[in-house]
Write a protein that holds these residues in place. Structure first.
Motif, PDB file in Angstrom:
ATOM      1  N   LYS A 199       0.829  -1.206   0.000  1.00 36.36           N
ATOM      2  CA  LYS A 199       0.000   0.000   0.000  1.00 36.36           C
ATOM      3  C   LYS A 199       0.864   1.257   0.000  1.00 36.36           C
ATOM      4  N   GLU A 200       1.936   1.226   0.769  1.00 39.92           N
ATOM      5  CA  GLU A 200       2.821   2.394   0.836  1.00 39.92           C
ATOM      6  C   GLU A 200       3.527   2.644  -0.495  1.00 39.92           C
ATOM      7  N   LEU A 201       3.730   1.587  -1.269  1.00 40.14           N
ATOM      8  CA  LEU A 201       4.324   1.736  -2.594  1.00 40.14           C
ATOM      9  C   LEU A 201       3.314   2.255  -3.614  1.00 40.14           C
ATOM     10  N   GLY A 202       2.068   2.340  -3.204  1.00 41.38           N
ATOM     11  CA  GLY A 202       1.037   2.874  -4.080  1.00 41.38           C
ATOM     12  C   GLY A 202       0.268   1.834  -4.862  1.00 41.38           C
ATOM     13  N   PHE A 203       0.479   0.564  -4.567  1.00 40.76           N
ATOM     14  CA  PHE A 203      -0.239  -0.486  -5.287  1.00 40.76           C
ATOM     15  C   PHE A 203      -1.685  -0.573  -4.806  1.00 40.76           C
ATOM     16  N   SER A 204      -2.573  -0.903  -5.724  1.00 41.83           N
ATOM     17  CA  SER A 204      -3.981  -1.054  -5.370  1.00 41.83           C
ATOM     18  C   SER A 204      -4.575  -2.368  -5.865  1.00 41.83           C
ATOM     19  N   GLY A 205      -3.802  -3.144  -6.592  1.00 44.17           N
ATOM     20  CA  GLY A 205      -4.295  -4.416  -7.110  1.00 44.17           C
ATOM     21  C   GLY A 205      -3.179  -5.433  -7.225  1.00 44.17           C
ATOM     22  N   THR A 206      -3.559  -6.675  -7.508  1.00 47.37           N
ATOM     23  CA  THR A 206      -2.592  -7.759  -7.635  1.00 47.37           C
ATOM     24  C   THR A 206      -2.762  -8.459  -8.986  1.00 47.37           C
ATOM     25  N   GLU A 212      14.572  -4.064  -8.061  1.00 49.60           N
ATOM     26  CA  GLU A 212      15.703  -3.409  -7.402  1.00 49.60           C
ATOM     27  C   GLU A 212      17.004  -3.993  -7.931  1.00 49.60           C
ATOM     28  N   GLY A 213      17.929  -3.111  -8.277  1.00 48.02           N
ATOM     29  CA  GLY A 213      19.219  -3.554  -8.781  1.00 48.02           C
ATOM     30  C   GLY A 213      20.222  -2.430  -8.755  1.00 48.02           C
ATOM     31  N   PRO A 214      21.436  -2.659  -9.280  1.00 51.23           N
ATOM     32  CA  PRO A 214      22.499  -1.644  -9.252  1.00 51.23           C
ATOM     33  C   PRO A 214      22.111  -0.334  -9.922  1.00 51.23           C
ATOM     34  N   ALA A 215      21.255  -0.390 -10.935  1.00 50.72           N
ATOM     35  CA  ALA A 215      20.912   0.817 -11.677  1.00 50.72           C
ATOM     36  C   ALA A 215      19.557   1.397 -11.285  1.00 50.72           C
ATOM     37  N   SER A 216      18.917   0.819 -10.263  1.00 44.04           N
ATOM     38  CA  SER A 216      17.622   1.344  -9.822  1.00 44.04           C
ATOM     39  C   SER A 216      17.816   2.279  -8.636  1.00 44.04           C
ATOM     40  N   HIS A 217      16.812   3.077  -8.377  1.00 46.54           N
ATOM     41  CA  HIS A 217      16.830   3.942  -7.199  1.00 46.54           C
ATOM     42  C   HIS A 217      16.046   3.241  -6.094  1.00 46.54           C
ATOM     43  N   GLY A 218      16.713   2.304  -5.440  1.00 49.88           N
ATOM     44  CA  GLY A 218      16.040   1.504  -4.433  1.00 49.88           C
ATOM     45  C   GLY A 218      15.039   0.573  -5.095  1.00 49.88           C
ATOM     46  N   LEU A 219      13.949   0.299  -4.400  1.00 52.32           N
ATOM     47  CA  LEU A 219      12.899  -0.567  -4.935  1.00 52.32           C
ATOM     48  C   LEU A 219      11.960   0.278  -5.799  1.00 52.32           C
ATOM     49  N   GLU A 220      12.068   0.112  -7.115  1.00 48.10           N
ATOM     50  CA  GLU A 220      11.277   0.899  -8.052  1.00 48.10           C
ATOM     51  C   GLU A 220      10.013   0.148  -8.453  1.00 48.10           C
ATOM     52  N   THR A 221       8.892   0.833  -8.404  1.00 50.95           N
ATOM     53  CA  THR A 221       7.619   0.189  -8.722  1.00 50.95           C
ATOM     54  C   THR A 221       7.427   0.070 -10.227  1.00 50.95           C
ATOM     55  N   LEU A 222       6.889  -1.071 -10.620  1.00 49.53           N
ATOM     56  CA  LEU A 222       6.542  -1.325 -12.011  1.00 49.53           C
ATOM     57  C   LEU A 222       5.032  -1.398 -12.191  1.00 49.53           C
ATOM     58  N   GLY A 223       4.334  -1.729 -11.123  1.00 50.29           N
ATOM     59  CA  GLY A 223       2.889  -1.880 -11.201  1.00 50.29           C
ATOM     60  C   GLY A 223       2.500  -3.167 -11.897  1.00 50.29           C
ATOM     61  N   PHE A 224       1.431  -3.094 -12.670  1.00 52.85           N
ATOM     62  CA  PHE A 224       0.931  -4.260 -13.401  1.00 52.85           C
ATOM     63  C   PHE A 224       1.517  -4.273 -14.807  1.00 52.85           C
ATOM     64  N   PRO A 225       2.272  -5.319 -15.162  1.00 52.10           N
ATOM     65  CA  PRO A 225       2.908  -5.356 -16.484  1.00 52.10           C
ATOM     66  C   PRO A 225       1.915  -5.743 -17.578  1.00 52.10           C
ATOM     67  N   GLU A 226       1.440  -4.770 -18.312  1.00 56.38           N
ATOM     68  CA  GLU A 226       0.416  -5.016 -19.328  1.00 56.38           C
ATOM     69  C   GLU A 226       0.897  -5.976 -20.416  1.00 56.38           C
ATOM     70  N   SER A 227       2.190  -5.908 -20.749  1.00 62.97           N
ATOM     71  CA  SER A 227       2.694  -6.745 -21.841  1.00 62.97           C
ATOM     72  C   SER A 227       3.290  -8.064 -21.360  1.00 62.97           C
ATOM     73  N   GLY A 228       3.191  -8.335 -20.058  1.00 60.03           N
ATOM     74  CA  GLY A 228       3.587  -9.636 -19.554  1.00 60.03           C
ATOM     75  C   GLY A 228       5.062  -9.818 -19.325  1.00 60.03           C
ATOM     76  N   ALA A 229       5.560 -10.997 -19.670  1.00 65.82           N
ATOM     77  CA  ALA A 229       6.928 -11.390 -19.331  1.00 65.82           C
ATOM     78  C   ALA A 229       7.960 -10.469 -19.954  1.00 65.82           C
ATOM     79  N   GLY A 230       7.730 -10.034 -21.186  1.00 65.29           N
ATOM     80  CA  GLY A 230       8.708  -9.175 -21.852  1.00 65.29           C
ATOM     81  C   GLY A 230       8.957  -7.896 -21.088  1.00 65.29           C
TER      82      GLY A 230
END
Length: 247
Positions: A199-206, A212-230
Motif C-alpha cells: 500500500k505504501e508503494l502505491g499499489f492497489s491491485g494484484t 531493485e538492482g544496481p541501476a535502480s533507485h532503491g525498490l522501483e515500482t513497475l505496477g501491473f505489467p500489461e505486456s507480460g513477461a517481456g
C-alpha cells in the motif's frame, strides 16, 4: 359444500403439488450443478493438480524464504500477490515461467514473492502458510502449487485440510513445524507488514511488481505489467545496468 367450492379446493391442492414439484426440481438441478463443479477439477479441493509441473519448473533453483534464485544475483524482481487472486494465478501459469527460464535460472535475477492480501481473511492465512513453507525451503513450491489448485475467491476453500495438502504436495518436510509457524504471531505480522508495504508503494491491485538492482533507485515500482513477461524481463535488464552500458 357446493361443487364449486370443491373444485376450488382441488385446484388449490393441485397448485400446491405443482409448486412443490417445481421447487424439488430446482433443488435437484442445484445439487447436480454443485456436484459437477466439484468433479470438474476447478480447484479448491484436496485432489492436487500440477505438483509434477511445479517441481520441474523450480528444479535446481535455490530458494530461501520466498526468494527464488541465486543469492548473488544483482537484481531482485518482487511480486506482490494474493494467493486467492485469479489474475495472479494466470500470471503464475503464463508469465512467471518465462521470467524464471529467461532471468532467474541463469542467475541474472532473483524472484521474490510478497503478500498483498486484498481479498479477505482467507488470503491472510494462505499467505502465512506460504511464508511458513518458505522457512523450510519450499516457499515457491507452495505458492505455485497453491495457484494451480486455486478455488473461487472467498468461497471458503482455504481450509486447514486444503493448505496441508498443498504443503505436502510442495514437499514441506516437517508439517508439524509448518503448522506451528503459520499460526505464529511473527509470521502473521510478516503478512501484515508486506501488505502495508504494498500500500505504501502505491499499489492497489494484484499482481503488482517492483524491481531493485544496481541501476535502480532503491525498490522501483513497475505496477501491473500489461505486456507480460517481456516487460518484466526488460525491467530486470534496466535495473542491472544503466542505459548504454553493459556489464
Amino acid at each position: 359444500m357446493s361443487d364449486r367450492g370443491t373444485g376450488e379446493e382441488r385446484r388449490k391442492r393441485l397448485l400446491q403439488v405443482a409448486s412443490a414439484a417445481v421447487f424439488l426440481a430446482v433443488v435437484v438441478i442445484a445439487v447436480l450443478i454443485v456436484i459437477a463443479a466439484q468433479d470438474s477439477g476447478s480447484g479448491g479441493d484436496t485432489k492436487l493438480e500440477g505438483a509434477r509441473a511445479v517441481t520441474g519448473q523450480l528444479d535446481g533453483i535455490p530458494q530461501r524464504g520466498l526468494v527464488l534464485g541465486e543469492p548473488a544475483a544483482k537484481v531482485t524482481l518482487v511480486e506482490f500477490g494474493d494467493l486467492q487472486c485469479p489474475v495472479c494465478k494466470g500470471f503464475s501459469e503464463e508469465v512467471i515461467p518465462s521470467v524464471i527460464d529467461a532471468k532467474v535460472r541463469s542467475g541474472e535475477a532473483r524472484l521474490e514473492f510478497r503478500s498483498f492480501t486484498i481479498i479477505g481473511q482467507e488470503s491472510n492465512v494462505a499467505a502465512a502458510a506460504a511464508i511458513a513453507a518458505g522457512r523450510q525451503g519450499r516457499g515457491w513450491d507452495y505458492v505455485e502449487l497453491f495457484y494451480r489448485n486455486q478455488g473461487a475467491e472467498a468461497s471458503g476453500y482455504v481450509t486447514d485440510a486444503f493448505m496441508t495438502e498443498i504443503a505436502r504436495g510442495a514437499g514441506v518436510p516437517n508439517i508439524a513445524r509448518w503448522n506451528r509457524d503459520r499460526r505464529s504471531s511473527a509470521v502473521l505480522e510478516e503478512v501484515e507488514n508486506q501488505t502495508t508495504e504494498a500500500k505504501e508503494l502505491g499499489f492497489s491491485g494484484t499482481p503488482s511488481f517492483a524491481v531493485e538492482g544496481p541501476a535502480s533507485h532503491g525498490l522501483e515500482t513497475l505496477g501491473f505489467p500489461e505486456s507480460g513477461a517481456g516487460e518484466l524481463e526488460e525491467a530486470i535488464e534496466a535495473a542491472q545496468s544503466p542505459p548504454g552500458r553493459s556489464d
